[in-house]
Motif scaffolding. Structure first.
Motif, PDB file in Angstrom:
ATOM      1  N   ILE A  35       1.349  -1.334  -0.202  1.00  0.00           N
ATOM      2  CA  ILE A  35       0.032  -0.105  -0.096  1.00  0.00           C
ATOM      3  C   ILE A  35       0.544   1.209   0.292  1.00  0.00           C
ATOM      4  N   TYR A  36       2.059   1.228   1.043  1.00  0.00           N
ATOM      5  CA  TYR A  36       3.060   2.167   1.212  1.00  0.00           C
ATOM      6  C   TYR A  36       4.156   2.524  -0.738  1.00  0.00           C
ATOM      7  N   ALA A  37       3.846   1.706  -1.134  1.00  0.00           N
ATOM      8  CA  ALA A  37       4.690   1.516  -2.514  1.00  0.00           C
ATOM      9  C   ALA A  37       3.617   1.959  -3.317  1.00  0.00           C
ATOM     10  N   MET A  38       1.947   1.846  -3.524  1.00  0.00           N
ATOM     11  CA  MET A  38       1.104   2.408  -4.458  1.00  0.00           C
ATOM     12  C   MET A  38       1.126   4.007  -4.275  1.00  0.00           C
ATOM     13  N   SER A  39       1.057   4.624  -2.845  1.00  0.00           N
ATOM     14  CA  SER A  39       0.830   6.006  -2.247  1.00  0.00           C
ATOM     15  C   SER A  39       2.481   6.629  -3.423  1.00  0.00           C
ATOM     16  N   ASP A  40       3.431   6.099  -2.627  1.00  0.00           N
ATOM     17  CA  ASP A  40       4.517   6.543  -3.499  1.00  0.00           C
ATOM     18  C   ASP A  40       4.574   6.543  -4.913  1.00  0.00           C
ATOM     19  N   GLY A  41       3.697   5.946  -5.513  1.00  0.00           N
ATOM     20  CA  GLY A  41       3.254   5.473  -7.079  1.00  0.00           C
ATOM     21  C   GLY A  41       2.603   6.540  -7.070  1.00  0.00           C
ATOM     22  N   GLY A  42       2.234   7.176  -6.132  1.00  0.00           N
ATOM     23  CA  GLY A  42       0.937   8.861  -7.210  1.00  0.00           C
ATOM     24  C   GLY A  42      -0.287   7.913  -6.624  1.00  0.00           C
ATOM     25  N   ALA A  43      -0.687   6.938  -6.106  1.00  0.00           N
ATOM     26  CA  ALA A  43      -1.977   6.111  -6.991  1.00  0.00           C
ATOM     27  C   ALA A  43      -2.604   7.362  -4.867  1.00  0.00           C
ATOM     28  N   GLY A  44      -4.076   7.283  -5.161  1.00  0.00           N
ATOM     29  CA  GLY A  44      -4.606   8.433  -4.178  1.00  0.00           C
ATOM     30  C   GLY A  44      -5.444   5.973  -3.255  1.00  0.00           C
TER      31      GLY A  44
END
Length: 78
Positions: A35-44
Motif C-alpha cells: 500500500i505504501y509503494a502504491m501511494s509513493d507511486g502516486g495512487a490515492g
C-alpha cells in the motif's frame, strides 16, 4: 476495539491469568508495504483500493474499504 490492520492479538497464559497483547502480523505488514509503494507511486486511496481488488490481495474482512486504506496511510511513519 479492534486491533489496527497489520497487527494481531496474541494470548498467553501467565499463571492463572491470560494476558492479551498485540504484535505485528507479518502477512498484513507485507500488504501495508505494498500500500505504501502504491501511494509513493502516486495512487490515492481509491486507486489503491482498485489495485488491491484487481490483484486480489486479501483483506481482513470481506473486502477492502477506502477508510481502511486511509487509516493505514495515516499511521505511516514520517
Amino acid at each position: 476495539g479492534k486491533n489496527p490492520y497489520g497487527f494481531k492479538v496474541v494470548k498467553r497464559e501467565c499463571g492463572n491469568r491470560t494476558i492479551s497483547y498485540i504484535e505485528e502480523d507479518p502477512a498484513e505488514q507485507n500488504i501495508i508495504q505494498i500500500i505504501y509503494a502504491m501511494s509513493d507511486g502516486g495512487a490515492g486511496t481509491r486507486g489503491i483500493l482498485r489495485q488491491l481488488q484487481e490483484r486480489q490481495i486479501p483483506c481482513r474482512g470481506k473486502r477492502w474499504h477506502e477508510t481502511t486504506i486511509a487509516r493505514i496511510l495515516s499511521r505511516r511513519p514520517k
